[in-house]
Design an enzyme around this catalytic site. Structure first.
Site, mmCIF file in Angstrom:
data_model
loop_
_atom_site.group_PDB
_atom_site.id
_atom_site.type_symbol
_atom_site.label_atom_id
_atom_site.label_comp_id
_atom_site.label_asym_id
_atom_site.label_seq_id
_atom_site.Cartn_x
_atom_site.Cartn_y
_atom_site.Cartn_z
ATOM 1 N N ASP A 342 39.227 49.446 3.793
ATOM 2 C CA ASP A 342 38.255 49.112 4.696
ATOM 3 C C ASP A 342 37.027 50.216 4.538
ATOM 4 O O ASP A 342 37.195 51.402 4.610
ATOM 5 C CB ASP A 342 38.621 48.856 6.109
ATOM 6 C CG ASP A 342 37.642 48.309 7.042
ATOM 7 O OD1 ASP A 342 37.094 47.145 6.710
ATOM 8 O OD2 ASP A 342 37.087 49.028 7.900
ATOM 9 N N GLU A 371 36.302 47.812 0.008
ATOM 10 C CA GLU A 371 34.695 47.644 0.130
ATOM 11 C C GLU A 371 34.027 48.656 -0.229
ATOM 12 O O GLU A 371 34.068 49.934 0.170
ATOM 13 C CB GLU A 371 34.479 47.286 1.648
ATOM 14 C CG GLU A 371 35.190 46.030 2.235
ATOM 15 C CD GLU A 371 35.015 46.043 3.701
ATOM 16 O OE1 GLU A 371 34.282 44.993 4.025
ATOM 17 O OE2 GLU A 371 35.127 46.703 4.643
#
Ligand code: CA
Length: 606
Positions: A342, A371
């Protein structure tokens, strides 16, 4: 004759550190508890503490400790104690007394608890081997030759199985994915059988470590959360277990889930959120070594690159060690097959590369991607950030391709603006960029790609190809919000057009040279009633209604067909930039279309 003298261990005196950058790194394991039936050894890293106390509790609810011990300081900044005898079944906490005595600390299970009681407040002393389900020792990762063969399906435990139409008994739990033979009211496969039917190679489960937003003592409230609020990083979440009070239960059931998925030929990727904690004041990091694990701005305030009030400091040696050992723990103890980071760009490139190198030693087919952005600017030099563009400096680490995603559905900043799927010209080069896997390719005009004007991948399998994930609107909602209906009297596009566009979107995703990625329920044409951010929306928004499968069988079959085609034809997953440049060519075509050819037996294809 035995000596009557009791030899006391010599305790190191308190050193002086100019700053937290001078703190030594704990030697040996980052874990705080080492259990054997003969004794349990404790070691907590807290270099600037004045003293550290260990509390042993008979139960997780006991108000008074059974035993308290002062730990001994070691030169590596840790504090240790050994408790003789079999401590299995007991609970523990540490209490750190800080140098100035001005900071009121709370009891903590430490930063690396591997077993906890309800809500993760106290650590639990267990025998890890007794959490292994039957058959665990012979569990193997499903066969996979190359990362390029992956087809990823993201799912949330509760979305996937909480609706009664799932036919699943352990709905919303880890065990839901162990139930074979579950069907919808119309008799169509749900649960793990649905995954097998689709043919995906990997599931990516939303955060499944112990997180803070669901009160595990009040599960009857049926609260929902995605779980991006970590508390104990190295323990499965209690609300997904059948008994969050029993420390072994969540661990055993998580392993049962992995075992069942592996038996079904499906690998498992864990969504990991090392970039921030649920809160700062009460976090295990703060209770252990205040300030060390978080970045601050020049004015001393906390960095907030996560948008959640804090950001961690992966570049500090003990945080880096923590992350490395945590990933190793999940890969080895729980047999996990991949990690999705994340807001990866909050971390730092050396840490990410060190994680990749460690995973390569365990098994080079373990996936690692994230990400390639942050919510706000991180408090770290730009050159060190693992943003998308820096995938060029992180071989074997991938990133989500927002160029392709937004080239298809429209920009992230406005749900009502469409793109390629809405029939708008100007997105063709962004689609091409996604199809080649963000590598350098003569068929892509980089000046016309929406976000990146340079290739950012060394190899195409560094790109995660997708049109939707848990974030933002479902594809159905987005298309309804952004595509103009053909007839003026229509308010929205009809279901038939919706399905055609859905098929078109996933045809691009599943023929891209990147790793295709699907969000659970898109194949059923599920919607979220237009909700953009459903992280804590109720089941009425997030739960998958499995009766949709009978209604949209054609779409579901189409997804399965695309997956089967990709698996049958190595041309779609060449896994090598040079091969893509040699075998994939684009053909000039009118606006709003993209045409490409895979030729000359690409990848050995016939
Ligand atoms: Ca929890």
């Amino acid at each position: 004759m035995a000596s009557a003298t009791l030899l006391l261990g010599c305790q190191a005196s308190k050193p002086h550190y100019e700053s937290l950058n001078d703190y030594p790194v704990k030697t040996g394991s980052a874990k705080e508890v080492n259990y054997t039936p003969q004794q349990t050894k404790f070691s907590l890293w807290s270099p600037n503490a004045d003293s550290v106390k260990l509390n042993i509790y008979e139960t997780q609810a006991a108000e008074e400790p059974l035993q308290q011990l002062w730990l001994k300081r070691r030169n590596d900044g840790s504090w240790t104690a050994t408790v003789k005898g079999d401590q299995k079944g007991k609970f523990y906490t540490f209490l750190v007394f800080d140098p100035a005595g001005t900071y009121e600390r709370e009891e903590t299970p430490g930063i690396f608890a591997t077993a906890v009681g309800v809500n993760g407040r106290r650590g639990a002393i267990i025998d890890m081997r007794q959490t292994d389900p039957q058959g665990w020792s012979s569990d193997q990762r499903p066969a996979m030759n190359r990362q390029a063969d992956a087809i990823i399906y993201e799912l949330h435990h509760r979305d996937y199985s909480i609706h009664p139409s799932s036919g699943v008994q352990n709905s919303g739990k880890f065990l839901a994915l162990t139930e074979y033979g579950t069907v919808s009211p119309e008799g169509l496969a749900t649960g793990i059988d649905h995954l097998r039917e689709l043919g995906v190679t990997h599931v990516q489960i939303l955060p499944s470590y112990d997180y803070g937003s669901i009160d595990e003592t009040r599960l009857a409230d049926n609260r929902y959360n995605w779980g991006y609020d970590p508390v104990n990083y190295n323990v499965p979440e209690g609300s997904y277990s059948t008994d969050p009070y029993n420390p072994e239960c969540r661990i055993r059931e998580f392993k049962q889930m992995i075992l069942a998925l592996h038996k079904a030929g499906i690998r498992v990727i864990l969504d990991v959120v090392y970039n921030h904690t649920y809160d700062v004041a009460h976090s295990n990091f703060t209770q252990t070594v205040p300030g060390y694990f978080y970045r601050t701005r020049e004015d001393g305030s906390l960095g907030n690159a996560s948008g959640c009030g804090n950001e961690t400091a992966s570049e500090r040696p003990m945080m880096r060690k923590f992350m490395l050992e945590s990933i190793r723990w999940w890969a080895e103890e729980y047999h996990l097959d991949g990690f999705r980071f994340d807001l990866m760009a909050i971390h730092d490139i050396p840490t990410m590369n060190a994680i990749r190198a460690m995973l390569d030693e365990i098994d080079p087919t373990i996936l690692l991607y994230g990400e390639g952005w942050a919510a706000e600017t991180p408090q770290l030099d730009e050159a060190l950030r693992p943003v998308k563009a820096n995938c060029l400096h992180m071989p074997g680490i991938g990133a989500f391709c927002d160029e392709l995603r937004d080239g298809l559905r429209g920009p992230f900043y406005d749900d009502h603006v469409g793109a390629f799927l809405a029939g708008l010209p100007g997105n063709e080069q962004s689609i091409r960029f996604g199809i080649v896997g963000a590598i350098e390719h003569p068929g892509v005009d980089l000046s016309k790609v929406n976000y990146s004007h340079q290739p950012w991948a060394l190899q195409p399998s560094q790109l995660i190809s997708y049109v939707s994930c848990h974030d933002d609107m479902m594809l159905t909602d987005r298309l309804r919000a952004s595509v103009k209906p053909a007839a003026k009297k229509q308010k929205q596009i009809d279901d038939e057009q919706l399905m055609r566009l859905d098929k078109l979107a996933q045809t691009v995703v599943l023929t891209s040279q990147g790793l295709p990625f699907l969000w659970n329920g898109e194949e059923l044409m599920r919607d979220k009633k237009g909700v953009h951010n459903s992280y804590c929306s109720p089941d009425s928004i997030n739960a998958i209604d499995w009766t949709l499968k009978a209604r949209n069988k054609d779409l579901c079959n189409y997804y399965a067909g695309l997956i089967a085609m990709r698996k049958a034809h190595p041309a779609f997953r060449l896994g090598d930039a040079e091969l893509v440049r040699n075998h994939l060519t684009f053909i000039d075509s009118p606006d709003c279309t993209v045409v490409f050819r895979l030729a000359n037996h690409a990848g050995g294809d016939v």
